[in-house]
Design a protein around this motif. Sequence first.
Motif, short mmCIF file in Angstrom:
data_model
loop_
_atom_site.label_atom_id
_atom_site.label_comp_id
_atom_site.label_asym_id
_atom_site.label_seq_id
_atom_site.Cartn_x
_atom_site.Cartn_y
_atom_site.Cartn_z
N GLU A 125 6.25 -0.84 1.13
CA GLU A 125 5.89 -1.94 1.76
C GLU A 125 6.39 -2.71 1.82
OE1 GLU A 125 0.89 -1.53 0.79
OE2 GLU A 125 2.04 -2.58 -0.98
N SER A 165 4.15 2.27 9.44
CA SER A 165 3.64 1.36 8.67
C SER A 165 2.73 0.40 9.47
CB SER A 165 4.55 0.48 8.65
OG SER A 165 4.92 -0.05 9.22
N TRP A 197 -3.62 2.92 5.02
CA TRP A 197 -3.45 3.59 3.99
C TRP A 197 -4.55 5.17 3.13
CZ3 TRP A 197 1.63 4.54 1.11
CH2 TRP A 197 2.26 3.44 2.27
N ARG A 221 4.37 3.00 -3.09
CA ARG A 221 3.85 2.26 -2.03
C ARG A 221 4.14 1.12 -2.27
NH1 ARG A 221 -2.65 1.21 -0.80
NH2 ARG A 221 -2.56 -0.90 0.67
N ARG A 222 4.68 0.51 -3.35
CA ARG A 222 5.38 -0.69 -3.35
C ARG A 222 7.28 -0.85 -2.65
NH1 ARG A 222 5.76 -2.36 -9.85
NH2 ARG A 222 7.32 -3.64 -8.48
#
Length: 292
Positions: free
Chosen positions: A127, A141, A145, A123-124
């Motif tokens: 993002e 995007s 989430w 996820r990091r």
Amino acid sequence: MQHSLSTVRQMWQLLEPVHATLYYAPEAFEEAAALGYATDERWPSYFAFRAAPLGPAGPRLVNALFYSFRPQMVQRYAAEAWRTAAPERVLAARSAGVDRALRRILGDRIGSPELREAADLARRTAEAADTAGRALAAANSALPWPDEPHMVLWQAATLLREHRGDGHIAALQAHGLGPAESLVSHAAVGAAPQEVFGSRQWTDEEWGAARERLNVRGLVQADGRATVEGLRVRTAVEKLTDELAAAPWDALTPGETARLAELLVPPVLDIVGTGLLPQQSTLGIGLKFDYE
């Protein structure tokens, strides 16, 4: 850039099976059927599931963003997609299908500390992806989430996959490879046999015409195999694709990326071990290019 291009490519290869579960799992087909989509072939649900983040996009937009499919094929499936179900319902169905499929496939890994760690790292990275000029990545995007780690991992894999795919189209266009030529070029360097690329439904005449255009450019031989120049051009396409996909990985240190790769191996082996995914695809995941 903190990571080598080979690492960027490796991470795509590891995350792709996670994303692709949507298009092959029986649970996803069941969810699609419940909405009214035909499931005797995978394309009605594929076009609906993949395009749903865009909203009620028409065939021309879908064709532009999916790129390598024959326009008549896109017209056939995409034009019907939102007559069957609204994009919001399709998004809910694809999440439900992936959730059910991954719970079945991953079993006791669901909710494990290792899967949670992998989801957090993925996820990091996702993002950190800049979606300017990347329509499919931007659309994904914008989605909220999920809470469960296995779904976070899937959404991150999907966003990064579409981010890479948007960049791949730019790389193809930068090297003068249109939709049909992109497939002929990939087949020419051994990504998969021509029959596999037949899934994009270009006619024999259209395939032959694209091959002839590449032959005139000196990129393929008369029998369809790549020339030295053809291999050079395709290698340049793949290098640029990896370069354009690299930036999100700067959100992780090389050590964190290596840790994510380590964490991904067991669940990916679980997914591949089901036999759901085709052994050969148009993506050419197993190909190696010498550009480092």
